[in-house]
Scaffold this motif. Structure first.
Motif: not given
Length: 791
Positions: A8-13, A51-56, A135-136
């Motif tokens: 999940s953290l990789h997807l966020l990055a 924008v920062a959180l929803a896609p991941a 980075t988010p």
């Protein structure tokens, strides 16, 4: 493979690198995107977080669900998602590579394949991706606190200049007169004295209007073609040698409202605390409407008369008379559930942001079907919006007022051509000329369907303008009414009578016109037709001021923020030495209270001179430094520039250069007396007339029709013919449009990838009883018409 948490953290990055940083980066540098949507600080903050959180979050939820059901499939899905996000990063990096769209796509695929293999096989690469999960926070913080958009998120508290700082206590000394019989002295009411001291001010800013478009061969307003601009010139000071100081709205309008050259990154009041609104906000009841520029702070534009004026007038009340509240003609802003002052929704903000990202992540040539974002700041899918402004949104005064002239027809629900097949009527095909080429009808339809899918079905600009007119009423307190309307700015889709036609974007507006003048001329025709309707709207504006009984006593200022150029081979708007005359020269009208006769000024002035002139007229000192000067006072010998990162000098003397642009326009379209704007390829005097005496032998090629398939079309639009000519001749072909045996317009074929595109306008007044099959094309040869059969 990493654990679910690290996945999940990789997807966020990776989502941050692929989506968050590019989108917040470009929108953070262009805060007008948010002011155009009327976004509140809370909305902009939530937008950044979404924008920062929803896609991941969405991708992670889908992956976790799949992994719980089928772990092995979940591993493959995770690698597929990682590869997809890496591709999004890579395609944005390599999109600068020269060549067709296939070059960056193949390069990005190669990069993606290599990095995906490294991610799956190398723990060090996965550890590096893990570190990027921080980075988010960095990019959201930069957006909210550092970027120009931060001034939208954290606006400063701005107050107006105090009344006592503008005028002295004895400014409203009572004046004494006598009654008609001379028996009793009378005292002028304080309200009368205040309103005489501070007459109403009406400032109307038009958008993208070069002064050359309005002039005749003498340099005056062409009163036959532009009767309401001439009407205004007849009762005001017309400055035909005025220039803007900015070639974009974000630069030009703040310069108008502040009197300064310097412009900031965002057109918001936090960066422009010293402006016309804060200068007069403690004296005037202010109504300010601007879709792009937000320079009126909430403490001033709160929908109420200033407390200082209410208190001042209350001190003049006779104790023996019952007190009455001082009415305000300004309606308070209506906020929807998202906090948007103009009804813009958070969903609209996200939808437009997705379109912006689509352009960022799609190589040029593959972005077919994406709405154009080069001409507007929002509602890209419907251009400037499809909001239905019904009567309940407007002032009750509008119901009592006479109906405005020439209303825009209400368009029915859209039935866009792209929703189904475009019928192609097959008729007899003549024996082709030697230069004729075969047209693949299916391929042409496929090529155009994406464009036709995004045609406008409605346009809120006219409704917004008329809603603002409804708020113009007499007031017992000084009134400042400011209105910026995005007309005659693109999109060009209005005929002079208010009928609409599809806005199929002409190539060149957002980049540079072709060296061949054909496309630039077509753009100029659409500009002038839309300007004809703006002339009618100006008539409605003047009518409203007169019906409200405020025109005579008011200061009325009408100006354009900047112009536009139609010089072949140059940009329409990006300022250059070649196009500076068309972009810089703008009309400026300044009507003084009780002015009855017009005065034409040809001396050089600037749009920054408006605020200093208003201040001088009101006999108040501006408590900040300005670059502009009083329009009616001494003028310094100053160089005029269009200010940018690299400013462009305006050549002097300017009037002869403007006259050359006007002469070029008149040579193509004629003047308002002897020329029709629908005669782009000549035969002006025959528009609207039968053409049986002009018909000659048919040509040896045919044309493929895309539009119209019916008259009027399903979306209510009328007057546009779109298609292809089946000839490979290299030069543009002049042709005539006919409805039955009536000439409705003339035009030139446009080059489209080596093919002749038919994209021409006809006078909608001649289409009233037509059907789709009544539309015909004829090549113009020596003022004779050679019919072009349909393929």
């Amino acid at each position: 493979m990493p654990t679910p948490v690290w996945r999940s953290l990789h997807l966020l990055a990776l989502c941050t690198l692929a989506i968050t940083q590019p989108l917040l980066g470009i929108l953070g540098d262009n805060p007008t995107f948010f002011t155009a949507h009327g976004s509140s600080p809370a909305q902009v903050t939530w937008f950044a977080l979404a924008v920062a959180l929803a896609p991941a979050a969405l991708l992670g939820a889908a992956e976790v669900t799949i992994h719980a059901i089928a772990p092995r499939l979940g591993d493959r899905v995770h690698l597929a998602i990682v590869a997809g996000l890496v591709f999004l990063v890579a395609i944005q990096v390599v999109d600068v590579l020269p060549g067709p769209w296939l070059v960056p796509v193949v390069t990005a695929l190669a990069i993606t394949g290599g990095l995906a293999v490294l991610y799956a096989t190398n723990s060090g690469v996965r550890s590096a991706v893990s570190l990027l999960a921080l980075t988010p926070v960095l990019f959201v913080a930069l957006f909210l606190f550092v970027s120009p958009a931060s001034k939208v998120v954290f606006p400063d508290d701005i107050d107006a200049v105090g009344l006592s700082d503008l005028v002295s206590e004895d400014s409203f000394t009572a004046t004494v007169g006598v009654t008609d019989d001379g028996a009793e002295p009378i005292r002028a009411s304080l309200a009368d004295r205040v309103n005489e001291r501070f007459p109403p001010v009406y400032l109307l800013v038009l958008d993208e209007l070069p002064v050359a478009s309005l002039l005749d061969e003498t340099g005056a307003i062409d009163r036959a073609r532009w009767p309401n601009f001439a009407r205004l010139a007849d009762t005001s000071h017309f400055f035909s040698n005025a220039t803007t100081v900015g070639f974009t709205t974000e630069r030009a309008v703040p310069a108008i409202l502040t009197g300064r050259y310097e412009t900031e990154a965002a057109p918001v009041y936090s960066l422009y605390p010293e402006n016309l609104f804060t200068l007069l906000g403690d004296v005037y009841d202010i109504s300010a409407s601007d879709p792009l520029v937000d320079l009126c702070p909430p403490s001033v534009c709160d929908g109420k008369p200033p407390a200082s004026i209410i208190e001042l007038m209350a001190s003049d009340v006779d104790p023996s008379e019952p007190t009455q509240p001082i009415p305000s003609t300004t309606t308070e802003a209506v906020f929807d559930e998202t906090g948007s002052a103009d009804g813009s929704s958070f969903r609209s903000l996200l939808d437009d942001a997705m379109i912006v990202f689509g352009h960022l992540a799609t190589p040029e040539g593959l972005d077919i079907g994406l709405p154009d974002i080069g001409a507007t700041w929002g509602d890209f899918g419907d251009d400037l919006g499809t909001e239905d402004r019904s009567t309940e949104d407007r002032s009750t005064a509008e119901a009592a007022a006479p109906a405005p002239a020439a209303p825009t027809p209400d368009a029915p629900a859209a039935a866009l051509p792209g929703d189904g097949e475009i019928p192609i009527e097959i008729g007899p095909t003549p024996t082709p000329d030697a230069d004729a080429v075969e047209i693949d009808a299916e391929a042409v339809n496929d090529e155009n369907r994406a464009t036709l899918d995004r045609l406008l079905t409605d346009d809120s600009r006219v409704a917004d303008f008329r809603a603002e007119l409804a708020a113009i009423m007499p007031s017992d307190v000084p009134r400042l009414h400011y209105l910026h309307i995005l007309l005659p700015h693109v999109p060009w889709r209005l005929h002079g009578n208010g009928d609409t036609y599809p806005d199929i974007v002409l190539p060149g507006y957002s980049s540079a016109w072709d060296d061949d003048p054909t496309i630039a001329r077509a753009g100029q025709q659409r500009h002038l037709l839309q300007l004809q309707f703006v002339d009618r709207l100006l008539g409605e504006y003047l009518d409203r001021l007169e019906r409200a009984g405020v025109f005579d006593d008011a200061t009325v200022v009408v100006v354009a923020d900047h112009g536009i150029s139609f010089v072949p081979g140059t940009s329409a708007r990006g300022i250059t030495e070649e196009n500076v005359v068309g972009v810089a020269g703008v009309p400026l009208f300044y009507k003084l209270p009780d002015q009855r006769a017009g005065v034409h000024h040809r001396e050089p002035v600037e749009t920054t001179d408006i605020v200093p002139t208003i201040a001088r007229q009101l006999e108040i000192d501006i408590p900040w430094g300005v670059d502009g000067v009083d329009l009616f006072g001494p003028r310094p010998d100053r160089d005029r520039l269009v200010h940018n990162t690299f400013s462009t000098w305006i050549p002097e003397p300017l009037p002869p250069l403007v006259a050359a642009l006007t002469a070029d326009l008149l040579a193509t379209f004629g003047n308002g007396t002897d020329g029709s704007l629908y005669g782009l390829a000549g035969l002006h005097d025959r528009i609207g007339s039968p053409i049986g005496d002009l018909i000659d032998e048919p040509v040896g090629y045919c044309w493929l029709r895309n539009r119209p398939t019916a008259v009027p079309e399903a979306d209510g639009e009328i007057g546009l013919v779109d298609g292809r000519l089946s000839t490979n001749r290299t030069e543009p072909i002049p042709f005539a449009l006919t409805i039955g045996d009536t000439l409705t317009g003339t035009a030139m074929s446009l080059d489209h990838e080596g093919r002749h595109r038919v994209h021409a306008l006809g006078d909608p007044e001649t289409w009233s009883d037509a059907t789709g099959t009544d539309v015909g094309l004829h090549e113009i040869v020596d003022d004779r018409l050679r019919p072009i059969p349909e393929c």
